[in-house]
Design an enzyme around this catalytic site. Structure first.
Site, short mmCIF file in Angstrom:
data_model
loop_
_atom_site.label_atom_id
_atom_site.label_comp_id
_atom_site.label_asym_id
_atom_site.label_seq_id
_atom_site.Cartn_x
_atom_site.Cartn_y
_atom_site.Cartn_z
CG ASP A 485 -1.85 -0.97 1.09
OD1 ASP A 485 -2.40 -1.09 -0.01
OD2 ASP A 485 -2.65 -1.43 2.39
CG ASP A 791 -5.11 -0.14 5.11
OD1 ASP A 791 -5.82 -0.47 4.27
OD2 ASP A 791 -4.38 1.00 4.97
CG ASP A 795 -6.89 -4.21 1.54
OD1 ASP A 795 -6.87 -3.91 0.26
OD2 ASP A 795 -6.51 -3.38 2.28
#
Length: 1083
Positions: A485, A791, A795
């Site tokens: 990310d 997070d 996901d």
């Protein structure tokens, strides 16, 4: 370096990508090797198969840290029973507690009295929540009446000082549940006793003790038997102590896993507390991905949906509102947000009962651990065969009169030797054979994985990584790519609004509300205050304003405060009708509010270009609505300029409607907020700086053969700017498709198309969680070992699919954390790189230990076998071999399996998960050292008396000196070789040695104990004291292994592993045989 890594990692795995797919393929197709299991989601059949194939001397110890299949089945049965009979179990528990506390004379029919100082008793609260008694809740006056009884302010929460918390815990219990105590040291001691070979040795020691006392008297006859028994006891004690320490480490790590941090409202402010500190009466805000931390009642919520599958067993989402307000502990928030009033904690919840009734951690085997069981089994079979051969040869020599006493007379003469003496002789031979088995079967080899994993997990905690799944530690060493990310991982997640475009102009300074028209500012403040999951707390004493929420929410709320927003006032001026929570698929969130005067304002906030696409007009500098047609290109340019400066672009828009568009309350949950023809209010740019030294971390990964890819939901231009800053993209010129790709473009490709470009992608912008999942799948199909950071709740599929799922500890939701293998506690990419180092370290340390242990195995077996067959006697007796076993097993594992990672590890390519455990380099080192030891010690065995100038001594004394010298030299060879094993492929074996105190400590302890054994324990070990010359000679023999190791490392080795080469030959041979059979059939 990069090209070398790339050539080694995924390519070699393509031929065996069955394992890389984990459970995607049927178990019987994955591998014929029983000791080959996938890193994640292995079936019970596969786990059972390798256990049945393993040669095990002590099952209770060997399988201690593996999954207990029987307990796993029992656990599932308990779960089902608790779900079916929770009320019965609770009643029994309460009855038992009442009996223990109250004793006799308590009337069962007495009324339930309210808890001390509160208007309601714990049993009433528990009963109402457990049975979802809505009528009881209404009798108490609804949520408001219940909160009054619990002395809770629904807006400000409880007082929350220490006396208040203590009072609540005494009245309603703590949010903990009774856990099964960890096993005591005595249990580990008992398990260490279970080793079959050690039991045989103890029996042999007992027989030897009895016969020795009868034949030689108690003064001299007890030494042989007692010395073996004493050696066995030491081995058992050291083993048990080592295992006990490991167990304590795992207990501490499991405690960390359970310690969830969450927000509560106390004294009017939101604070973070441990889940264990929650009390009845607490106000808990809930958002998507959170775990419901206790039983409670919904105060207010919007589109709140709860996944109750963990309690009901059904994968059905329950929608919560004022008519269905009961929330169960342990469930997950699937959608929406809200606040809850805690009504029951700990053992008074269904979840607490469930957790108290099952053992949470039943162990888990890792692929490396299982492969080592395979290695141990193979070595064990060889050792067992050798031991049987030695036993046969020694018995044959003994009974044929070829075994001699120290004075040269035969040990056994038919018709003359007494039965006692014969039995004693046979017992000694059996003892030697069994001891060879103890040394030959490397029982500690698979447990060395557990030791190094326990050590690594503890150290990784200090490096801000909490390991949830053991196998992830070692799998991380094989990672070939990291899909990371952007926000919070590569960047600091410290967001501030640094640019704003309102009413057709840039606002500078940002807090200058005078540059905005009053209509625009009031609408903007209304949208900021209502369309948020954050909170603003203004202390009554005039202290600093406290803003809570996600980093993006905090940045926007802080800007709102600078514009003069009074958060509580702004929220009270309009009431929320319906909420569309922020969605990572749509990249925006909305709220409908009753603005008064029969008007409804629908506010949207989200990704700038997506919100802009939904707008048909905008508010100009005079607060007037203008069509967007003429201004659209300018607005897009504003967004592009902000994105080019690495800013996250957020747009605010609204729509004004009449009350008639609002459905009635029954239908409101399914109401789809108007999302087109909106009016643009503002575009803001939020700065989230790159983390310091993140560029170095990315470069380190690249040089280690691990490709870093950024997958973000942000604008493609923002993603590109950050990627350039982090070093993921080399230059502006390289930022072209497919290196830089939009999530939608990737999503729309065919499966083959995605596979074709997956390896080329470095940055994916505007990606949805499903795009991340598709990228992971494509990379894995190409043979990559993929680590993924995540997070959000969405996901979870990608985290689960990846070889290693890395959840963020600060921003990560509980759903994401539960789907992950490792939690990065500080959300920092540098910590991800440290995990890679530790992963490689685990593998490297195990290889060091294997090399060391196999050298001892080969040398000890060769020396005793050759000596036994040729002379009928062995230079290393049972007690000495047990000491050697202790050095190479428990102490060796402690010394070598706990080496800290070095930078050298990151100069290598990733470790192929299917690569041979014993590399060609290890074989070379092992053969060089074992050959040297065997040759030197056999020369000493057969010519020791003349070499050591002992010809003038009596034969008995000369043999004792010679055997003692052989034993001493052999042990010192292992001590010196332990240094060699630290660096199997490097010339400098002393690099970083001072940093490993444990290694130095174990070496020192081994040397001291060896001196004590030789100089003071001769009676027990059948040794004699050595003079200083012989000590120097022993040290010299050991020392030669150092220069010999250097010379050995100069010998080149082929790149293809020996085992792989042999497998290829076997396969070729099989193919030839099959081809021959086929041709014969046709003929």
């Amino acid at each position: 370096m990069e090209s070398r890594a790339a050539a080694v990692s995924p390519g070699r795995a393509l031929g065996q990508w069955d394992e890389e797919r984990g459970s995607d393929a049927p178990d019987d197709v994955i591998s014929d090797d029983a000791f080959d299991i996938p890193a994640k989601n292995a079936s019970i059949q596969r786990l059972r198969r390798w256990r049945q194939a393993a040669l095990v001397l002590n099952a209770s110890r060997r399988f201690r840290y593996t999954l207990d299949l029987k307990k796993e089945e029992e656990k599932e049965q308990i779960r089902r029973k608790i779900r079916a009979h929770a009320q019965v179990i609770r009643a029994a528990l309460l009855f038992k507690e009442a009996g223990e506390k109250g004793g006799p004379g308590i009337s069962g029919g007495s009324p339930i009295l309210p808890a001390s100082g509160y208007g309601i008793a714990m049993e009433q609260l528990t009963s109402m929540t457990r049975d979802h008694e809505f009528s009881a809740l209404q009798e108490y006056g609804g949520v408001k009446g219940l909160s009054d009884k619990l002395k809770t302010n629904l807006d400000k929460g409880i007082i929350g000082d220490e006396p208040d918390l203590l009072h609540r815990r005494n009245a309603f219990g703590a949010n903990t549940y009774p856990r099964k105590e960890g096993r005591s040291f005595l249990v580990f001691l008992w398990e260490a006793w279970q080793d079959l070979t050690l039991v045989i040795l103890m029996i042999a020691a007992a027989i030897s003790l009895i016969l020795g006392i009868k034949t030689e008297g108690i003064k001299e006859g007890w030494y042989d038997g007692a010395s073996i028994a004493f050696a066995v006891i030491i081995v058992i004690s050291v083993t048990a102590f080592s295992d006990y320490r490991q167990s304590l480490q795992f207990q501490n790590l499991n405690e960390e896993k359970r310690n969830i941090r969450l927000e509560v409202t106390r004294g009017g402010r939101r604070i973070e507390v441990s889940i264990f500190d929650l009390v009845v009466g607490d106000i808990v805000p809930l958002k998507i991905g959170d775990q419901v931390p206790a039983d409670g009642i919904l105060i207010a919520g919007h589109s709140l949906a709860i996944d109750e599958s963990c309690m009901t067993g059904e994968s059905k989402i329950a929608h919560k509102d004022q008519k269905a307000p009961f929330l169960m502990s342990g469930c997950k928030v699937a959608d929406g947000y809200g606040t809850m009033l805690v009504t029951a904690v700990g053992i008074n919840t269904e979840w607490g009962l469930l957790m108290a009734s099952i053992s949470e951690d039943n162990g888990e085997e890792t692929p490396l651990q299982v492969r080592l069981n395979g290695v141990a089994t193979f070595i064990g079979i060889v050792g067992l065969s050798v031991a049987v051969l030695v036993l046969g040869v020694l018995l044959a020599r003994y009974f044929t009169g070829h075994s001699e006493n120290a004075d040269g007379s035969p040990q056994f003469i038919k018709g003359q030797t007494s039965v006692k003496a014969a039995i004693n002789g046979v017992v000694k031979i059996i003892t030697i054979a069994v001891t060879i088995v103890v040394v030959a079967v490397p029982e500690g080899l698979p447990l060395a994985v557990t030791l190094t994993l326990a050590y690594s997990m503890r150290k990784m905690m200090a490096d801000k990584a909490l390991v949830r799944r053991l196998s992830a530690c070692e799998t991380m060493g094989s990672a070939t790519t990291i899909c990371s990310d952007k926000t919070g991982t590569l960047t600091l997640n410290e967001m501030t609004v640094v640019a704003a475009y309102v009413g057709g102009k840039k606002i500078d300074p940002l807090d200058n509300v005078d540059q905005m028209h009053c209509t625009t500012s009031s609408l903007l403040i209304e949208g900021i205050a209502q369309n948020t999951t954050g909170n603003v707390f203004v202390p009554e004493d005039g202290g600093a304003v406290e803003v809570t929420g996600s980093p993006t929410e905090k940045a926007i709320l802080s800007w709102g405060v600078k514009l003069g927003m009074k958060f509580d006032v702004a929220r009270s001026e309009s009431s929320i009708l319906h909420v569309f929570p922020f969605n990572s698929e749509k990249k925006r969130g909305g709220v409908a509010v009753d603005a008064g005067d029969s008007k409804v304002h629908v506010h949207w906030k989200g990704a700038a270009e997506i919100v802009l696409a939904s707008c048909s007009s905008w508010l100009d500098a005079n607060g007037l609505v203008q069509t967007i047609d003429n201004e659209e290109s300018t607005l897009k340019k504003v967004i592009e300029d902000m994105a080019a400066k690495s800013l996250r672009c957020i747009a605010f828009a609204y729509g004004s409607y009449g009350l008639e568009i609002v459905p009635n309350e029954e239908e409101r949950d399914t109401w789809k907020l108007p999302e087109n023809n909106l009016v643009l209010l503002a575009i803001v740019g939020i700065k989230d700086p790159c983390r310091p030294r993140v560029k170095d971390a990315v470069q380190l990964c690249t040089s280690a053969g691990v490709k870093v890819r950024m997958v973000t939901g942000d604008n493609l231009q923002t993603a590109k700017a950050i990627a350039l800053e982090c070093g993921i993209l080399d230059s502006e010129a390289s930022a072209t498709e497919p290196k830089l790709i939009d999530g939608r473009a990737f999503r729309e490709l065919s499966e083959k198309g995605r596979e074709a470009i997956a390896e080329k992608i470095l940055v994916m912008g505007r990606s949805s969680p499903n795009d991340k999942l598709l990228l992971v799948q494509a990379l894995r199909r190409k043979g990559h070992v993929v680590a993924v950071t995540g997070d959000g709740t969405n996901d979870a599929p990608a985290l689960h699919e990846a070889d290693i799922g890395l959840a963020m500890g600060i921003q990560g939701t509980e759903v994401a954390k539960e789907s992950s293998d490792i939690i990065i506690l500080d959300d920092n990419f540098a910590s991800v790189v440290k995990v890679v180092r530790w992963g490689r370290s685990v593998y490297a340390n195990i290889q060091k230990f294997i090399q060391f242990q196999l050298t001892v195995n080969v040398a000890a077996l060769a020396i005793n076998v050759v000596a036994a067959i040729s002379s009928g006697d062995v230079p290393l007796n049972a007690v000495q071999l047990l000491w050697v076993n202790l050095i190479m097993d428990t102490l060796g594992a402690l010394a070598l399996a706990t080496e800290p990672p070095t930078d050298h590890l990151m100069a290598r390519p990733p470790v192929g998960r299917r690569e041979s455990l014993i590399t060609n380099v290890m074989w070379r080192n092992l053969i060089v050292q074992a050959l040297y030891q065997v040759v030197v010690l056999l020369v000493l065995n057969f010519g020791g008396r003349s070499i050591l100038h002992l010809n003038n001594e009596t034969r008995a004394h000369a043999d004792k000196v010679k055997n003692t010298f052989i034993f001493n030299s052999f042990v010192l060879c292992q001590i010196f070789n332990e240094f060699n094993s630290r660096k199997p492929g490097e010339l400098n074996i002393f690099e970083g040695i001072t940093g490993n105190r444990l290694f130095m400590g174990i070496i020192a302890i081994t040397v001291v104990l060896q001196v004590i054994i030789i100089e003071f324990l001769g009676k027990f070990t059948s040794t004699v004291k050595l003079d200083w010359k012989l000590w120097l000679a022993s040290i010299g023999i050991g020392f030669i292994s150092w220069p010999l190791a250097v010379l050995g490392k100069l010998i080149p080795v082929p790149e293809i592993p020996v085992t792989e080469y042999l497998q290829t030959l076997c396969c070729r041979r099989r193919h030839e045989e099959k081809a021959e059979e086929t041709s014969n059939e046709h003929a």
